[in-house]
Design an enzyme around this catalytic site. Sequence first.
Site, mmCIF file in Angstrom:
data_model
loop_
_atom_site.group_PDB
_atom_site.id
_atom_site.type_symbol
_atom_site.label_atom_id
_atom_site.label_comp_id
_atom_site.label_asym_id
_atom_site.label_seq_id
_atom_site.Cartn_x
_atom_site.Cartn_y
_atom_site.Cartn_z
ATOM 1 N N CYS B 148 0.825 -1.212 0.000
ATOM 2 C CA CYS B 148 0.000 0.000 0.000
ATOM 3 C C CYS B 148 0.860 1.264 0.000
ATOM 4 C CB CYS B 148 -0.941 -0.009 1.203
ATOM 5 S SG CYS B 148 -0.139 -0.300 2.794
ATOM 6 N N TYR B 149 1.823 1.337 0.906
ATOM 7 C CA TYR B 149 2.723 2.487 0.901
ATOM 8 C C TYR B 149 3.480 2.556 -0.425
ATOM 9 C CZ TYR B 149 2.470 3.455 5.985
ATOM 10 O OH TYR B 149 2.080 3.813 7.247
#
EC number: 1.2.1.38
Lengths: 344, 344, 344, 344
Positions: B148-149
């Site tokens: 996600c990051y």
Amino acid sequence: MINVSVIGATGYVGAELLRLLSAHPGVQINKAVSKSFAGKKLHDIYANFLPERELELQESGGKFGADDFVFLCLPHGQSLVAAPPLLKKGHKVIDLSGDFRYDNTDIYEKWYGISHSAKKENREAVYGLPEFFGAEVKKANFTSNPGCYTTTSILALAPLLKEGLICEKGIVIDAKSGVTGAGRKEKLAFSYCETAGNFKAYSVPLHRHTSEIEEQLSKLSRKDVCLLFTPHLLPVKRGILATVYADLMEGVTPETVTAAYEKYYADAPFTHVLPHGKLPELKYVVGSNNCMIGFEVSPRTGKIIVVSCTDNLIKGAAGQAVQNFNLMNGFDETLGLPRTAWYL
Amino acid sequence: MINVSVIGATGYVGAELLRLLSAHPGVQINKAVSKSFAGKKLHDIYANFLPERELELQESGGKFGADDFVFLCLPHGQSLVAAPPLLKKGHKVIDLSGDFRYDNTDIYEKWYGISHSAKKENREAVYGLPEFFGAEVKKANFTSNPGCYTTTSILALAPLLKEGLICEKGIVIDAKSGVTGAGRKEKLAFSYCETAGNFKAYSVPLHRHTSEIEEQLSKLSRKDVCLLFTPHLLPVKRGILATVYADLMEGVTPETVTAAYEKYYADAPFTHVLPHGKLPELKYVVGSNNCMIGFEVSPRTGKIIVVSCTDNLIKGAAGQAVQNFNLMNGFDETLGLPRTAWYL
Amino acid sequence: MINVSVIGATGYVGAELLRLLSAHPGVQINKAVSKSFAGKKLHDIYANFLPERELELQESGGKFGADDFVFLCLPHGQSLVAAPPLLKKGHKVIDLSGDFRYDNTDIYEKWYGISHSAKKENREAVYGLPEFFGAEVKKANFTSNPGCYTTTSILALAPLLKEGLICEKGIVIDAKSGVTGAGRKEKLAFSYCETAGNFKAYSVPLHRHTSEIEEQLSKLSRKDVCLLFTPHLLPVKRGILATVYADLMEGVTPETVTAAYEKYYADAPFTHVLPHGKLPELKYVVGSNNCMIGFEVSPRTGKIIVVSCTDNLIKGAAGQAVQNFNLMNGFDETLGLPRTAWYL
Amino acid sequence: MINVSVIGATGYVGAELLRLLSAHPGVQINKAVSKSFAGKKLHDIYANFLPERELELQESGGKFGADDFVFLCLPHGQSLVAAPPLLKKGHKVIDLSGDFRYDNTDIYEKWYGISHSAKKENREAVYGLPEFFGAEVKKANFTSNPGCYTTTSILALAPLLKEGLICEKGIVIDAKSGVTGAGRKEKLAFSYCETAGNFKAYSVPLHRHTSEIEEQLSKLSRKDVCLLFTPHLLPVKRGILATVYADLMEGVTPETVTAAYEKYYADAPFTHVLPHGKLPELKYVVGSNNCMIGFEVSPRTGKIIVVSCTDNLIKGAAGQAVQNFNLMNGFDETLGLPRTAWYL
């Protein structure tokens, strides 16, 4: 300067109590006992404690000073075991659990499912609600601190019942509490993702505090109070708001209601009644030891709606314990206690 | 209609994937596997699932249909074991863990502390970032869904690095994520009382996603990217906002920057670049599969500030997995995916 | 007992100041001035004030006692007008606006877009950051209270710059603040529905506090500091967390860094440096007048990451004003100030 | 494909309606009318709208297509003016205000303090609660969408009253709503700092929805229902949870109650009754068009406690409007509507 020790120092109530005591001008904190974190510094668990950084958490209270005042912030059931030896040694004690809150231990045993093994000490315990039992607390060696929902509910209802302004049947307490009320728990149900943006009722229809509210209100009003209490979990950290519904007796006016509250709370430093029609909000009390009460009447339905607010960790737990501590030690009732809520 | 099965169905990513799949017009949900809750209904764990009330959680995937498309929503390390037999049986697979995200398994082993036991399958895995590898994903049988990051950061930086508009040294990514990023955990650190009203940095200075971001950006830009990535925990449930700082090459104007983004994202259905000076906020993307990017330049310091936002559970996990699923099955890339964020 | 008056009593900073002063043992609150609510009781606007229920809000300060200590909690620009006559009459004054924070009024005029009409008084004003200017504050009649972001940032950076441990170029401050930082405003952007669950950067790349941070750090370090400051709006009510990035000079070790902080803060009662590798969180400081600082180093990138936290309404505004008040009146620096954060 | 226009497009209900319609397979959005933002793009006000970026906000609906289906998302009072000409021109209309919700316009005039200037149209309006009036809605040209509190309360109570299982006197509805219920307002009372961490009752004891609930329940049950309705403001963005208290008729068992609900809702696609003793939470419904109902009985007090939850913007407003739209146009009742709540 009173030496105090806190047993159960790292639960949320214990930590809040230490925070209040650390700012109390008449207190020297002696020992902080925490089974779970013995050997660590308080600062390791609650990094907000700075001047008290070096307070060490201990496994047991063996090294209490002879004259220590002891607060018990233990789970229900554990105070039954912890309190008797302390009292025997002559310590003054305030217990914040449910273990010594009932005159009738049968009720305790039924609602808590725990056999009451300290009935002698239970008879010595004074119910620490200063608005009604302050005189007894002043003389007590052992005080049982009321529950958070209980405090909020009794303060709303007792004057109305004592003065016969409402019917003792059919009362509904719809209460909403912040999540600290559940304690410091590694439980999914209290995780951020499950709680934020959510709202729910729980323990319907038999939450334990029902029985504590009923016993105290029955005693205070000399009536047989049987009511419905429904707690809900609010997505906030602190605070209880109870919306109380009752049938008004005929002819009761707002003025009568205000007068009844004033009769009991005019001199109470922490319980404040708003003028008729103005209702309190959580932010009016959170951070303080205050209970704030407002009411409205509904002529269409014959009911009164009372809204009562407290900070569950302060007036509902640690702050009320300090208030009782002040009374038990001849201090001014308000000493060291926050009188102005945070609002923000 | 594609039959799909989800392994690891009751974590937050698994549940979000089931939610998206349940509204996908080309999907039939076949099996949902959950070790922790086998035997229960999905509705028992996630009461929001209503039409799918009867979907039973199973212990293993033994009864997959031969043609099931399989999503793995397992913790890191477990996909190494689960993926190979599925691929061998001919299932198409998307893995949402970190296990197959690295070209160089040495990097994986170093940052995850896990020995990589499926190097053959790792070579087959396509890195599922459709904005840069969509053509490969279309042909893939096995896709590794990015972190996600990582997604949020790469989409902000890749065009600028590929076009040589910023210096590859000295990049700082200051990222902030909602709590669902930590998964469904019974951990005190993620409890409501410890998280609400709080904010903190964590895993400083060596969060694992650093290595994934660096490997992908180095590959895409053919430069040796070494950067500083600092994640923080936001008191919100969903969403990542990354504030990215880099030194602009001399002479680069906002127009050049906008043109670089347009070059790569003009046709990307979910990645949207705002006009120079307008920066995205979490609420512009949360609930959707969008990534929204804005930037500002600081002539005083020679730096560009890029802000990139995604919903960590959707574009950062389950939604991007569905986007890859669409590509792997010849569907329109956007099928069944939310294109408009909730805002409220 | 010092008589104090507060002008601008009903903004969030004014109300917080009154809350702190109401618990201060050396203070008698005399007048509370509020243009917007003149004629009302403080309790009508902030119902949390209970023992002070009867404090009336006044339109102007005409009836100040001759010896009143005056706090100005006015919007920028208004203190330029309000401070000079008060100083002339001999009042000691603390101003909490930006109007008197700059040695160089040109910088003020450029960044605030306001012509500075009180340059004489500006020369008398002492910059009220006790950690560095405490000796001057003790002798001052007029103190200018620093900004919230500024306090948090300077305390993180000044020791490192003064000791030459970091490069004065390339510094990035990625700061995040609670919503009270925006004041008490009827603005859609700060409404609950637009703010809760959201997160955003704002005033990029030229927030005013940049100039205040740069002027003070340049003065303290005798270097020409030009940095990038990016504020963000956190969905919390109180607290600032600044993540500061700087290039470490060669050979600087964590021990050197810790020693530099200790050199300046060993005796500071409210600024606390954590051991290397432990980073502060908002809940460690919110509710207290503390600033808490931690750091980590990244050998891979040559950078130091410093995390600095304050409560923006307390150490960032009202509390620091009381700290300065204590110094200006010969009280103990900590008198009446909260030393333990709320945590919950 | 139905052409639709939305008047009042930039309030929270209007924006939510556009969000739902933009994903509806049978809808083409034609015009969006917003007095406040005419001339701007929808994306300028709600940056979450991406594929619809170019939708322009218009001052008036003059350019509606002849066959446009029109949604009115206007404040109370304004629909009285807007609806009649649209109906006259032959548009099918759904009104989301309170203006056409009452059979008896005297009640409207009394509780809203507005003279009803469209009584003819009021007689044509069908009350759009599909669970009870779906057949009428199918044939309607003009539907009045129920209130949010009303929907949540009626769905909880109607089956019990119709089947004679509870007493029609003494009913108390203690309702709690998220802040979007107040609309998109620049009001201090709904600012983040005043709302987060807070909780309060409001409009006690005469909130307008009382009268709408009473009229509908009286009509449905053929009894004279007079009840007490107390709304509270929850610190969440979306969702209503109503805790309903009523006296159970003698001999009524949980099974009877469940059977009553099943009788009316067995085929309702969005109203779901949980098994006796399981109570719904906000997160079970927020994001969906569902209403979820659970109940518990208290033999000690003779009362039933019903908990009913909806998303106030969806089932309580925009979603129910789309549900009515589907019925009015011969679509499947569930078309384009979210059936699975977000949970996270």
